[in-house]
Design an enzyme around this catalytic site. Structure first.
Site, short mmCIF file in Angstrom:
data_model
loop_
_atom_site.label_atom_id
_atom_site.label_comp_id
_atom_site.label_asym_id
_atom_site.label_seq_id
_atom_site.Cartn_x
_atom_site.Cartn_y
_atom_site.Cartn_z
N MET A 195 -14.52 -18.09 -67.49
CA MET A 195 -15.71 -17.49 -67.67
C MET A 195 -15.76 -16.26 -67.64
SD MET A 195 -18.22 -20.31 -65.29
CE MET A 195 -17.15 -20.24 -63.95
N ALA B 61 -17.53 -8.47 -67.13
CA ALA B 61 -18.40 -9.49 -66.87
C ALA B 61 -17.97 -10.48 -65.92
CB ALA B 61 -18.95 -10.13 -68.05
N GLY B 62 -18.34 -10.41 -64.63
CA GLY B 62 -18.11 -11.72 -63.53
C GLY B 62 -19.21 -12.13 -63.04
N ILE C 22 -8.19 -16.24 -64.01
CA ILE C 22 -8.40 -17.56 -64.42
C ILE C 22 -7.51 -18.53 -63.61
CG2 ILE C 22 -8.68 -19.30 -66.19
CD1 ILE C 22 -10.77 -17.01 -66.06
N PRO D 295 -22.88 -25.74 -59.31
CA PRO D 295 -23.11 -26.19 -57.94
C PRO D 295 -22.23 -27.30 -57.31
CG PRO D 295 -25.37 -26.20 -59.11
CD PRO D 295 -24.12 -25.93 -60.38
N GLU E 162 -18.97 -27.22 -58.17
CA GLU E 162 -17.85 -26.48 -57.55
C GLU E 162 -18.21 -25.35 -56.17
OE1 GLU E 162 -16.60 -23.44 -60.46
OE2 GLU E 162 -14.89 -22.91 -59.24
N GLY F 261 -3.37 -12.17 -31.33
CA GLY F 261 -2.64 -10.88 -31.18
C GLY F 261 -1.94 -10.64 -32.52
N GLY G 180 -19.45 -17.60 -58.22
CA GLY G 180 -20.60 -16.81 -57.83
C GLY G 180 -20.61 -16.22 -56.44
N ASN H 153 -21.51 -14.47 -52.72
CA ASN H 153 -22.15 -14.79 -51.83
C ASN H 153 -23.67 -13.86 -52.14
OD1 ASN H 153 -20.59 -16.82 -50.92
ND2 ASN H 153 -20.16 -15.69 -48.82
C1 FAD Z 1 -8.65 -15.79 -56.84
C2 FAD Z 1 -9.61 -15.77 -57.79
C3 FAD Z 1 -9.84 -16.97 -58.54
C4 FAD Z 1 -11.02 -17.03 -59.53
N1 FAD Z 1 -10.86 -17.83 -60.64
C5 FAD Z 1 -11.75 -17.93 -61.63
C6 FAD Z 1 -11.69 -18.99 -62.66
O1 FAD Z 1 -10.77 -20.08 -62.63
N2 FAD Z 1 -12.45 -18.81 -63.64
C7 FAD Z 1 -13.30 -17.88 -63.77
O2 FAD Z 1 -14.16 -17.79 -64.86
N3 FAD Z 1 -13.39 -16.79 -62.91
C8 FAD Z 1 -12.63 -17.08 -61.71
N4 FAD Z 1 -12.90 -15.99 -60.91
C9 FAD Z 1 -13.61 -14.92 -60.98
C10 FAD Z 1 -14.97 -14.72 -59.93
O3 FAD Z 1 -15.53 -15.84 -60.21
C11 FAD Z 1 -15.46 -13.35 -60.07
O4 FAD Z 1 -14.58 -12.77 -59.45
C12 FAD Z 1 -16.83 -13.49 -59.36
O5 FAD Z 1 -17.78 -14.09 -60.06
C13 FAD Z 1 -17.13 -12.19 -58.99
O6 FAD Z 1 -17.52 -11.30 -60.27
P1 FAD Z 1 -16.53 -9.78 -60.45
O7 FAD Z 1 -15.33 -9.86 -59.76
O8 FAD Z 1 -16.64 -9.36 -61.88
O9 FAD Z 1 -17.25 -9.07 -59.34
P2 FAD Z 1 -18.80 -8.00 -59.77
O10 FAD Z 1 -19.43 -9.04 -60.70
O11 FAD Z 1 -18.32 -6.69 -60.47
O12 FAD Z 1 -19.38 -7.73 -58.39
C14 FAD Z 1 -19.02 -6.78 -57.37
C15 FAD Z 1 -20.03 -6.76 -56.50
O13 FAD Z 1 -21.26 -6.53 -56.82
C16 FAD Z 1 -22.08 -7.54 -56.25
N5 FAD Z 1 -22.97 -7.84 -57.34
C17 FAD Z 1 -22.96 -8.24 -58.44
N6 FAD Z 1 -24.22 -8.59 -58.83
C18 FAD Z 1 -25.15 -8.47 -57.87
C19 FAD Z 1 -26.32 -8.83 -57.68
N7 FAD Z 1 -27.19 -9.32 -58.99
N8 FAD Z 1 -27.08 -8.61 -56.56
C20 FAD Z 1 -26.21 -8.31 -55.54
N9 FAD Z 1 -24.91 -8.02 -55.49
C21 FAD Z 1 -24.34 -8.01 -56.86
C22 FAD Z 1 -21.12 -8.79 -56.27
O14 FAD Z 1 -21.59 -9.84 -55.22
C23 FAD Z 1 -19.79 -8.32 -55.56
O15 FAD Z 1 -19.90 -7.91 -54.19
C24 FAD Z 1 -11.71 -15.92 -59.84
C25 FAD Z 1 -11.85 -14.78 -59.04
C26 FAD Z 1 -10.68 -14.75 -57.94
C27 FAD Z 1 -10.67 -13.52 -56.96
#
Ligand code: FAD
Length: 380
Positions: free
Chosen positions: A125, A130-131, A157, A243, A245, A342, A367, A369
């Protein structure tokens, strides 16, 4: 330390014993090597499949274990408790996308080899830009006759290095802004021209599972691999599947928290300072009392969530609460427990140090927290 209490009937107890034995004998001894090489040998997946650890809550007709989420929770709990992460959680998540959205022929084609550990699943995804904001993805899938042609890239991923089946979120309609233009398409990656997975990314924790970038350059996929059969449903489909996951993550979170309390209690009773065990210091006892209380409160909540999920009665805000609160609790407890170790707590040969590093991401993925709090707030 007590384990899952909900509906732990004889069947679940026996299942837990089998899983625990397998994890201890076949998985735990290899963890240092897996962490060094960013994943297990593929043989480990096959062994886990033969032992019945994969797809435990997928119906038997598709090669799964025919159990419920309570069985899946047992597997997640035993793996997390032992610090064993090699992508099985995401693998199962992918199986549930297939179960919910693929045709019967596709389910029969993909799920049995997934259950045997021969076909590994990944879900793609997230993109570099775009996260949390999944509506902003740019990876495109344009229809050409009986195929979709996919272009773009993904990042972070899990299982990406060896995944044979990747569920990709892509824009099938570039003209529609936001969620309605997104679809989910299943990619069978073996020998697929234009598809490439990058090298494992260097992470803070969870070293035993691969996390990679993915690149799609004019990748042609049969149109029949559009999951759900209708374009533009991808965002809704992800919201329906996420949900599951998130509850998986909550289960692992509490297992780690409980384990941290157990092993720290043992440590502080053995370690001496100022002529007596650390446990005799009031601060140590109070910190552990706080941690134990938080874990126990979490256990009651989580068991209730699992029970309601199995019965089909768990609402989405409760799942968001479980993911958010239990992962925060996990990180808080593990951090307190590390402090009580420690300097040894900072040494990666000590399990508490690895727990600390592995825990941090739990508050970010599937998603973040902050997004969980939005979901909870929407229900208010
Ligand atoms: C080890 C690891 C494994 C992963 N595995 C997968 C996988 O298998 N498949 C996949 O598709 N993705 C995967 N991910 C991606 C993960 O789901 C994303 O990193 C996550 O959704 C956050 O997106 P981002 O990193 O782009 O952070 P951003 O979206 O840039 O967020 C940065 C900060 O801003 C905050 N923020 C963003 N929007 C809001 C809002 N509307 N309100 C308040 N705060 C907000 C976030 O909470 C965060 O603290 C993985 C990530 C990691 C680190």
């Amino acid at each position: 330390m007590e384990r899952l209490q909900i509906s732990e009937d004889e069947d679940l107890r026996m299942f837990r014993r089998t899983v625990a034995q397998f994890v201890e004998k076949e998985l735990v001894p290899h963890q240092a090597r897996w962490r060094a090489q960013h994943g297990p040998e593929l043989e480990a997946w096959r062994k886990a499949g033969s032992a019945g650890l994969l797809l435990v809550d997928v119906p038997e007709e598709y090669g799964g274990g025919g159990g419920s989420f309570a069985h899946e929770a047992v597997v997640l709990d035993e793996l997390a408790r032992n610090g064993v992460y090699f992508g099985t959680q995401v693998h199962t998540t992918v199986a549930h996308y297939i179960l919910a959205l693929a045709s019967d022929e596709q389910k029969h084609r993909w799920l049995p080899p997934m259950a045997r550990g021969e076909l590994l699943g990944a879900i793609a995804m997230t993109e570099p830009h775009a996260g949390s904001d999944l509506q902003a993805i740019k990876t495109s899938a344009r229809r050409e006759g009986d195929h979709y042609v996919i272009n773009g890239s993904k990042t972070f991923i899990t299982n990406g290095a060896h995944a044979g089946l990747v569920v990709v979120a892509a824009k099938t309609n570039a003209k529609v802004i936001g969620m309605r233009g997104i679809s989910l398409i299943a990619l069978e990656t073996a020998g697929l021209p234009g598809y490439r997975a990058g090298r494992p990314l260097e992470k803070l924790g969870m070293q035993g599972q691969s996390t990679v970038e993915m690149f799609f350059d004019e990748v042609r996929v049969p149109a029949a691999n559009l999951l759900g059969g209708v374009e533009g449903r991808g965002f809704a489909q992800m919201m329906e599947q996420l949900p599951y996951e998130r509850l998986q993550i909550a289960v692992g979170a509490l297992a780690v928290a409980e384990q941290a309390v157990a092993l720290t209690t043992q440590y502080v009773k053995e370690r001496h300072a100022f002529g007596k065990p650390l446990f005799d210091l009031q601060n140590t006892r109070f910190k552990l009392a706080e941690c134990k209380t938080a874990a126990q409160v979490g256990r009651v909540f989580l068991d209730d969530c699992i029970e309601r999920f199995v019965a089909g009665r768990l609402d989405e805000p409760s799942i968001a609460m479980a993911k958010y609160w239990l992962t925060e609790t996990q990180c808080r407890i593990v951090d307190e427990c590390l402090q009580l170790h420690g300097g040894y707590g900072y040494m990666t040969e000590y399990p508490i140090a690895r727990m600390w590093a592995d825990s941090r991401v739990q508050r970010i993925y599937a998603g973040s927290n902050e997004i969980m709090k939005e979901l909870i707030a929407w229900s208010l």
